[in-house]
Scaffold this motif. Structure first.
Motif, PDB file in Angstrom:
ATOM      1  N   LYS A 211       0.832  -1.203   0.000  1.00  0.00           N
ATOM      2  CA  LYS A 211       0.000   0.000   0.000  1.00  0.00           C
ATOM      3  C   LYS A 211       0.864   1.249   0.000  1.00  0.00           C
ATOM      4  O   LYS A 211       2.054   1.214   0.338  1.00  0.00           O
ATOM      5  CB  LYS A 211      -0.934   0.006   1.210  1.00  0.00           C
ATOM      6  N   GLU A 215      -2.807   5.179   2.182  1.00  0.00           N
ATOM      7  CA  GLU A 215      -3.794   4.151   1.859  1.00  0.00           C
ATOM      8  C   GLU A 215      -3.964   3.182   3.025  1.00  0.00           C
ATOM      9  O   GLU A 215      -3.013   2.876   3.742  1.00  0.00           O
ATOM     10  CB  GLU A 215      -3.324   3.382   0.619  1.00  0.00           C
ATOM     11  N   ILE A 217      -6.292  -0.604   4.009  1.00  0.00           N
ATOM     12  CA  ILE A 217      -7.132  -1.690   3.504  1.00  0.00           C
ATOM     13  C   ILE A 217      -7.952  -2.220   4.667  1.00  0.00           C
ATOM     14  O   ILE A 217      -7.427  -2.436   5.770  1.00  0.00           O
ATOM     15  CB  ILE A 217      -6.288  -2.821   2.873  1.00  0.00           C
ATOM     16  N   ASN A 227      -9.685  -1.200  -0.492  1.00  0.00           N
ATOM     17  CA  ASN A 227      -8.719  -0.159  -0.150  1.00  0.00           C
ATOM     18  C   ASN A 227      -9.393   1.208  -0.183  1.00  0.00           C
ATOM     19  O   ASN A 227     -10.423   1.409  -0.831  1.00  0.00           O
ATOM     20  CB  ASN A 227      -7.509  -0.193  -1.082  1.00  0.00           C
ATOM     21  N   GLU A 452      -0.346  -3.533   4.575  1.00  0.00           N
ATOM     22  CA  GLU A 452      -1.417  -3.716   5.554  1.00  0.00           C
ATOM     23  C   GLU A 452      -1.387  -5.185   5.934  1.00  0.00           C
ATOM     24  O   GLU A 452      -1.225  -6.062   5.077  1.00  0.00           O
ATOM     25  CB  GLU A 452      -2.772  -3.361   4.944  1.00  0.00           C
TER      26      GLU A 452
END
Length: 514
Positions: A211, A215, A217, A227, A452
């Motif tokens: 990511k 960002e 998720i 996302n 993530e």
């Protein structure tokens, strides 16, 4: 079904009144301070079978032998075979295939390989645990707890398969490691058994998503990963005209919670949430919460009502002969209410993730109606949840994770090849006992990327039965709990109210450590 249960109850009552009935003796005592396990000189084991019969053995061992098709585990020993009606059928040497057993019940703990995964320990006396003696139904109990580094310390970030309390309820659980921080090529998870329980783990995978810096998720309760680059916090949060915004605006140490109703544990309340700056598009509600100890209390109370016959009841559950769980369905999860086209509030979805230990973060995709109303309501049983975080996330696209298997496992700082093989073999299970701690490592594809992290675990656990619970055996109350759960939640309300204020403190200060 009801007639079958009533017949079974009569059998239990007859056996319970018979001084010559077959019961476990020499109950195990565990000292939480030094972790010593005292083994009785004359151990017994009960093997509850799929057909309802029970073997009671006073001398036994586990063997593995070839039966013409493959290797099979057998329980071998001398003792008595009882019928479904608990009449003596045979008294001799028996050789019992382990795959025909639903539950093993013993009064001592021995690590017997594959048998341990089916073994229920009964008659546990907690010596030296002042807090547990003060309130036995607030003792720390959990499925496996997972500790992950947050950039400073190893903290609890997840608990696995919290509602899987027997083999037939084995389940898969996915937990977001919201605060995980890692810059190394190895990602480390510490898995602990911190309760008087047997934990049975089928696998423990790490799910990762590359990511960008802005960002995140999230995992939707239907199994989808999304996302987002935009997270919107609430503009207001209120319940009964009291502000709750400061408790839920950040994922931090603050939690919103309430206390139970004094007369009905199922009594509901509503939290009102409003958002600003919502544009047209797809949004998901981010909800970070954990259960209070109300469900733990009810679960332990059910085990107490089962008393010395808990093995029989658990075996019946395994065979699908009795209903279970309806009382928790009435308590319910956290319901998400949305205004429909006519402006009427209606239930859209419900978050039911169980577990009182780690804040679990889920995302619930919302209908486009949220673009107009800009508000939601949460309906939940009073005193049943502790909410840490509420937000909206604009949804971009669905993603698929990179699945990582363990690359190495350590126990007591030593590489554990057996545990490694068990977690990598879909047909095997890793069994952990109170005080066990495993360090599980995963090789990250590139430590130059940000990720993530999610844990995907599968398994179940068996609660060890305390002496103090057995003293509360009450089959009448157990029947009421199963068949009139709404009334039971009213009857238990004043009992829980007396201990509610101290539950959290006792729970967190009674973890088992070697």
């Amino acid at each position: 079904m009801i007639n079958k249960i009533l017949i079974y109850l009569i059998i239990i009552l007859i056996v319970g009144c018979n001084p010559d009935a077959y019961q476990l003796a020499n109950r195990i005592s565990v000292d939480p301070i030094n972790g010593d396990l005292l083994h009785p000189s004359s151990p017994f084991i009960k093997a509850h079978m799929k057909d309802g019969k029970v073997y009671v053995l006073n001398s036994w061992e586990m063997i593995n032998k070839y039966d013409g098709f493959g290797n099979v585990n057998y329980l071998i020993g001398e003792g008595t075979l009882l019928s479904v009606n608990r009449e003596i059928l045979e008294q001799e040497q028996f050789e019992i295939p382990l795959d025909s057993v639903v539950i093993l019940e013993t009064n001592e703990l021995t690590n017997s390989g594959p048998a341990t995964a089916l073994t229920l320990v009964t008659g546990l006396s907690l010596i030296g645990s002042t807090l547990c003696a003060q309130n036995p139904k607030a003792c720390f109990g959990s499925c496996p707890t997972f500790y992950v580094n947050d950039g400073q310390n190893n903290i609890i970030q997840a608990e696995g398969f919290s509602s899987s309390i027997s083999p037939s309820l084995e389940a898969t659980d996915i937990d977001m490691l919201y605060n995980a921080s890692n810059s190394d090529e190895i990602f480390q998870v510490e898995m602990k058994n911190e309760a008087y329980e047997t934990h049975v783990i089928s696998y423990l995978d790490l799910l990762i998503f590359p990511k960008s810096n802005d960002e995140r998720i999230f995992y939707e309760i239907d199994g989808t990963f999304w996302n987002t680059n935009e997270i919107i916090g609430p503009s207001s949060c209120s319940i009964n005209n009291n502000d709750c915004l400061d408790k839920i605006i950040e994922m931090d140490d603050l939690e919103w919670f309430s206390v139970t109703d004094s007369f009905n544990l199922a009594k509901k309340e509503i939290i009102e949430i409003e958002f600003n700056n919502i544009e047209n598009g797809d949004y998901g509600l981010i909800l970070g919460a954990r259960q209070s100890l109300l469900s733990t209390f009810i679960f332990y109370q059910a085990l107490s009502y089962m008393g010395k016959n808990v093995g029989e009841w658990l075996a019946m559950t395994e065979r699908g002969e009795i209903p279970h769980g309806e009382i928790f369905n009435i308590l319910g999860g956290i319901e998400i209410l949305i205004k429909n086209e006519r402006g009427k509030w209606e239930k859209w979805n419900e978050m039911k993730e169980m577990g009182p230990i780690a804040t679990d973060i889920h995302m619930i995709k919302l209908p486009h109606l949220i673009n107009e109303s800009k508000s939601i309501k949460l309906r939940l049983a009073k005193g049943n949840w502790r909410i840490n975080y509420i937000a909206l996330a604009s949804l971009n696209e669905k993603l698929e994770p990179i699945v990582l298997k363990p690359s190495s496992i350590y126990y007591d700082s030593k590489y554990d090849e057996e545990a490694m093989n068990l977690l990598l073999d879909n047909k095997q299970k890793l069994v952990t006992l109170p005080g066990d701690v495993y360090t599980i490592n995963y090789e990250i594809p590139s430590n130059e990327l940000k990720y993530e992290y999610f844990l995907k675990s599968r398994g179940y656990y068996l609660e060890w039965i305390r002496d103090s619970w057995i003293e509360e055996e009450n089959l009448t109350s157990l029947i009421k709990m199963n068949f009139t759960p709404k009334k039971t939640l009213k009857d238990l309300a004043p009992i829980y109210k007396e201990i509610e204020a101290d539950m959290e403190n006792i729970f967190w200060n009674s973890k088992y450590e070697k």
